[in-house]
Design a protein around this motif. Structure first.
Motif, PDB file in Angstrom:
ATOM      1  N   HIS A 147       7.790  -2.738  -1.492  1.00 16.85           N
ATOM      2  CA  HIS A 147       7.607  -2.985  -2.932  1.00 16.85           C
ATOM      3  C   HIS A 147       9.010  -3.243  -3.474  1.00 16.85           C
ATOM      4  O   HIS A 147       9.974  -2.707  -2.915  1.00 16.85           O
ATOM      5  N   LEU A 149      10.586  -1.900  -5.570  1.00 18.37           N
ATOM      6  CA  LEU A 149      11.278  -0.640  -5.841  1.00 18.37           C
ATOM      7  C   LEU A 149      11.388   0.269  -4.620  1.00 18.37           C
ATOM      8  O   LEU A 149      11.882   1.388  -4.745  1.00 18.37           O
ATOM      9  N   ASN A 152       8.589   0.098   2.527  1.00 17.62           N
ATOM     10  CA  ASN A 152       7.411   0.713   3.154  1.00 17.62           C
ATOM     11  C   ASN A 152       6.630   1.604   2.192  1.00 17.62           C
ATOM     12  O   ASN A 152       6.059   2.617   2.599  1.00 17.62           O
ATOM     13  N   MET A 153       6.604   1.236   0.936  1.00 21.15           N
ATOM     14  CA  MET A 153       5.966   2.093  -0.064  1.00 21.15           C
ATOM     15  C   MET A 153       4.447   1.947  -0.072  1.00 21.15           C
ATOM     16  O   MET A 153       3.735   2.814  -0.568  1.00 21.15           O
ATOM     17  N   ILE A 154       3.954   0.825   0.453  1.00 22.55           N
ATOM     18  CA  ILE A 154       2.511   0.555   0.392  1.00 22.55           C
ATOM     19  C   ILE A 154       2.018   0.319   1.810  1.00 22.55           C
ATOM     20  O   ILE A 154       2.428  -0.647   2.455  1.00 22.55           O
ATOM     21  N   ARG A 235       0.003  12.228  10.828  1.00 24.51           N
ATOM     22  CA  ARG A 235       0.211  11.753   9.463  1.00 24.51           C
ATOM     23  C   ARG A 235       1.480  12.299   8.815  1.00 24.51           C
ATOM     24  O   ARG A 235       1.605  12.342   7.596  1.00 24.51           O
ATOM     25  N   GLU A 236       2.408  12.708   9.656  1.00 22.80           N
ATOM     26  CA  GLU A 236       3.714  13.148   9.178  1.00 22.80           C
ATOM     27  C   GLU A 236       3.618  14.252   8.139  1.00 22.80           C
ATOM     28  O   GLU A 236       4.180  14.156   7.049  1.00 22.80           O
ATOM     29  N   VAL A 320      14.760   8.410  -4.236  1.00 25.89           N
ATOM     30  CA  VAL A 320      13.462   7.729  -4.333  1.00 25.89           C
ATOM     31  C   VAL A 320      12.861   7.453  -2.949  1.00 25.89           C
ATOM     32  O   VAL A 320      11.831   6.800  -2.824  1.00 25.89           O
ATOM     33  N   ASP A 321      13.495   7.954  -1.897  1.00 27.97           N
ATOM     34  CA  ASP A 321      12.951   7.791  -0.552  1.00 27.97           C
ATOM     35  C   ASP A 321      11.592   8.493  -0.474  1.00 27.97           C
ATOM     36  O   ASP A 321      11.358   9.484  -1.162  1.00 27.97           O
ATOM     37  N   LYS A 322      10.704   7.961   0.374  1.00 35.27           N
ATOM     38  CA  LYS A 322       9.372   8.554   0.518  1.00 35.27           C
ATOM     39  C   LYS A 322       9.432  10.021   0.922  1.00 35.27           C
ATOM     40  O   LYS A 322       8.540  10.796   0.634  1.00 35.27           O
ATOM     41  N   LYS A 323      10.485  10.396   1.662  1.00 32.84           N
ATOM     42  CA  LYS A 323      10.551  11.769   2.152  1.00 32.84           C
ATOM     43  C   LYS A 323      11.002  12.754   1.074  1.00 32.84           C
ATOM     44  O   LYS A 323      10.873  13.963   1.252  1.00 32.84           O
ATOM     45  N   ALA A 324      11.593  12.216  -0.023  1.00 28.81           N
ATOM     46  CA  ALA A 324      12.035  13.107  -1.099  1.00 28.81           C
ATOM     47  C   ALA A 324      10.823  13.779  -1.739  1.00 28.81           C
ATOM     48  O   ALA A 324       9.729  13.219  -1.787  1.00 28.81           O
ATOM     49  N   GLU A 325      11.017  15.000  -2.214  1.00 33.78           N
ATOM     50  CA  GLU A 325       9.928  15.722  -2.873  1.00 33.78           C
ATOM     51  C   GLU A 325      10.434  16.340  -4.158  1.00 33.78           C
ATOM     52  O   GLU A 325      11.344  17.165  -4.137  1.00 33.78           O
ATOM     53  N   GLY A 326       9.828  15.931  -5.292  1.00 29.59           N
ATOM     54  CA  GLY A 326      10.281  16.441  -6.577  1.00 29.59           C
ATOM     55  C   GLY A 326      11.764  16.172  -6.787  1.00 29.59           C
ATOM     56  O   GLY A 326      12.470  16.968  -7.391  1.00 29.59           O
TER      57      GLY A 326
ATOM     58  N   ASP B  94       6.346  11.119  -5.929  1.00 33.22           N
ATOM     59  CA  ASP B  94       6.517  11.344  -4.495  1.00 33.22           C
ATOM     60  C   ASP B  94       5.156  11.341  -3.794  1.00 33.22           C
ATOM     61  O   ASP B  94       4.123  11.067  -4.399  1.00 33.22           O
ATOM     62  N   SER B 117      -2.994   3.836  -0.200  1.00 27.61           N
ATOM     63  CA  SER B 117      -1.877   3.018   0.275  1.00 27.61           C
ATOM     64  C   SER B 117      -0.510   3.499  -0.181  1.00 27.61           C
ATOM     65  O   SER B 117       0.488   3.185   0.470  1.00 27.61           O
TER      66      SER B 117
END
Lengths: 358, 358
Positions: A147, A149, A152-154, A235-236, A320-326, B94, B117
């Motif tokens: 995306h 932004l 591999n966001m979608i 599913r990580e 903003v990485d997918k692995k970040a949380e809060g 997230d 997705s």
């Protein structure tokens, strides 16, 4: 050679590794039956291997269609993905149609996501033609597009029916792409297997010379480790995250420079050096281990110094990485050598690492 | 009222049915914890219910975001879906973010596919505000968007964490949409439950008057039947296809007229009449049963005569339906009343049905 098996219950499948597999009809025996197949490939790979693949699978289907995508990370987005859906629908492909992903990581990710989504899921087969795809992206069922932004966001977790790794295809790979693939091979050492790390150090020249026996071992052992990890955490939700060693820093490099400027594997190579520096500061490894793996990454002809984006920009991108949380950045840290854990780190420490590595 | 349970192992979930549920915090207790939620709704539903929902879920999250989509089947496509991804990424959401689908079938399908997705899957909750969504589309995990060449061609099987059916929302539903929902309620009779068919016949006037007790039974029993079917065949490899009774003809009507011309439920209502006519010709039901169900569909203020697209066009459209295999059209046929099977039919017979019903 025996296949490497990914054990995921009813979603289990085999990874075939060897020379000349791509063009053999036997490599595709026993897959779900269907009237039609669609080969998804790109403009670079199509002239090299599409005909071989088409002839090998032709006995299994009434018709074999082809969707040829433009080549490059920047095309890993919806407009290009839609070319696959257009091809499927224009050819009247039904929900049993088998999709073959022929190419590198971008083709595999896009063809895989298309397979996951077309009519809510059709079977697909990975035929990776790059080292990176053979040892990493084609195995384990992660599919996605980018995306604007984020990378591999979608996407979807969607397992292939089979992975066919033909080592002969690695001969046509440009040196830069080959080295990028070596980054993901090297990755498996520090996170899971020090004996494999020793082996890679001893055989890095043979690998760079594309010695087929060395390649066979590197690809096979990489797939075995990935299969073991994915089999425990498809599913990580936990363990699988260790496969992202080097990727938190690496994704920031890719995003900061604009996708495609550095190859994914190049960014991961450099990202591993950063993650090792962080691991040392967190007490997981010593200087000697950092120096040793950094030297190996260098010998693989990968960058070990990151672009000067500025620490603020690196931190912003990693948040903003997918692995970040809060908003908290998660790093894969080596502790001790041969094992990895996922944890946070103080911003000041990350800045220190970035100052040392850029 | 006790919830209706969808039994799907680790993907099991509850459907809550009742008055006033949408605005109660208790309806959303026990869901996966997250820092943020995103309400996906449309321009019509947002002013009616978004504030209520926002206030009810606010105690569970640090922030609650909103994505308001344009209203209508024609917006069920990628550009509009991307508004959801834009909202998620612009707000730094997230991979634990919970998506709430607030609206009818289109909103539920799009929010569900976005949830499937985004970062390869985040949790989502269905809060259906139309009868059709409450008795059918919000339950069972089918999510999708349309492609110019076909309806629901791109999507995923992805189960919600919960479905909250607030019967009060049905009061604001325009009559045409309410009738469209009744088509999917009536559907469950011929395919699975003749006692329910009797009950609908006896209570059709109370339903049309939106009597809350009648609605409660209709929604609940519909969900129970759907839960029973989906629990046995989540991914539509067999039994689940019976839920498509009336949909093969119905999809052809929708596609032939252009999506949105007839409501989905209207097309399904008329499609059921056609499927019953076909069932009679195939020996599954008698004239009296066809007349009886046709009369009920008529009393529900649904069309029982299809648009004059011409038989060739109907057949062409049905051949590209997702259920078709290798070009053969699959019909859901009643045989005997209360049971459905999936089978093909000679073109001449289908033409005869179309001649009788258009």
């Amino acid at each position: 050679m025996d296949p490497v098996r990914i054990e995921l219950g009813e979603r289990s499948y085999d990874i075939l590794v060897g020379s000349g597999l791509l063009g053999q009809a036997a490599s595709y025996a026993g897959l779900p039956r269907a009237a039609a197949a669609l080969i998804v490939t790109n403009e670079t790979v199509q002239p090299l291997y599409a005909r071989q693949l088409r002839e090998a699978i032709a006995p299994h289907y009434r018709t074999v269609h082809e969707a040829v995508l433009p080549d490059g990370e920047k095309f890993k987005e919806w407009q290009t993905l839609n070319l696959v859906f257009d091809a499927l629908l224009a050819n009247g492909c039904d929900r049993k149609t088998v999709i073959y992903a022929l190419g590198g990581g971008v083709v595999g990710d896009m063809a895989g996501f298309a397979a996951a989504s077309y009519m809510r899921g059709v079977p697909f087969v990975q035929v990776p033609t790059t080292l990176l795809a053979q040892v990493d992206s084609s195995v384990g069922g992660k599919t996605a597009i980018n995306h604007p932004l984020g990378k591999n966001m979608i996407g979807a977790f969607y397992q292939p029916q089979r992975v066919v790794c033909d080592l002969d295809t690695l001969r046509t790979l440009p040196p830069r792409e080959f080295s990028a693939g070596l980054a993901e091979v090297i990755k498996y050492g520090p996170i899971a297997d020090l004996a494999f790390l020793d082996w890679i150090e001893a055989n890095i020249d043979a690998l760079l010379a594309r010695d087929v026996d060395a390649l066979a071992h590197a690809v096979r052992r990489s797939c075995e480790i990935k299969a073991w990890v994915v089999g425990q955490d498809e599913r990580e939700s936990g363990l699988r995250a260790i496969l992202n060693f080097g990727h938190t820093f690496g994704h920031a490099i890719e995003a900061g420079l604009g996708y495609g400027e550095w190859l994914h594997g190049e960014a991961v190579g450099c990202g591993m050096v950063m993650a090792l520096q962080l691991s040392r500061r967190l007490g997981g490894v010593d200087d000697a281990f950092v120096a040793r793996v950094t030297r190996l990454i260098e010998r693989a002809q990968l960058p070990v110094r990151g672009p000067a984006l500025g620490a603020d920009r690196y931190l912003e991108l990693m948040r903003v990485d997918k692995k970040a949380e809060g908003g908290e950045i998660k790093f894969v840290v080596i502790s001790p050598p041969g094992r990895a854990v996922v944890q946070g780190a103080p911003d000041a420490m990350v800045r220190d690492v970035l100052a040392a590595c850029t």
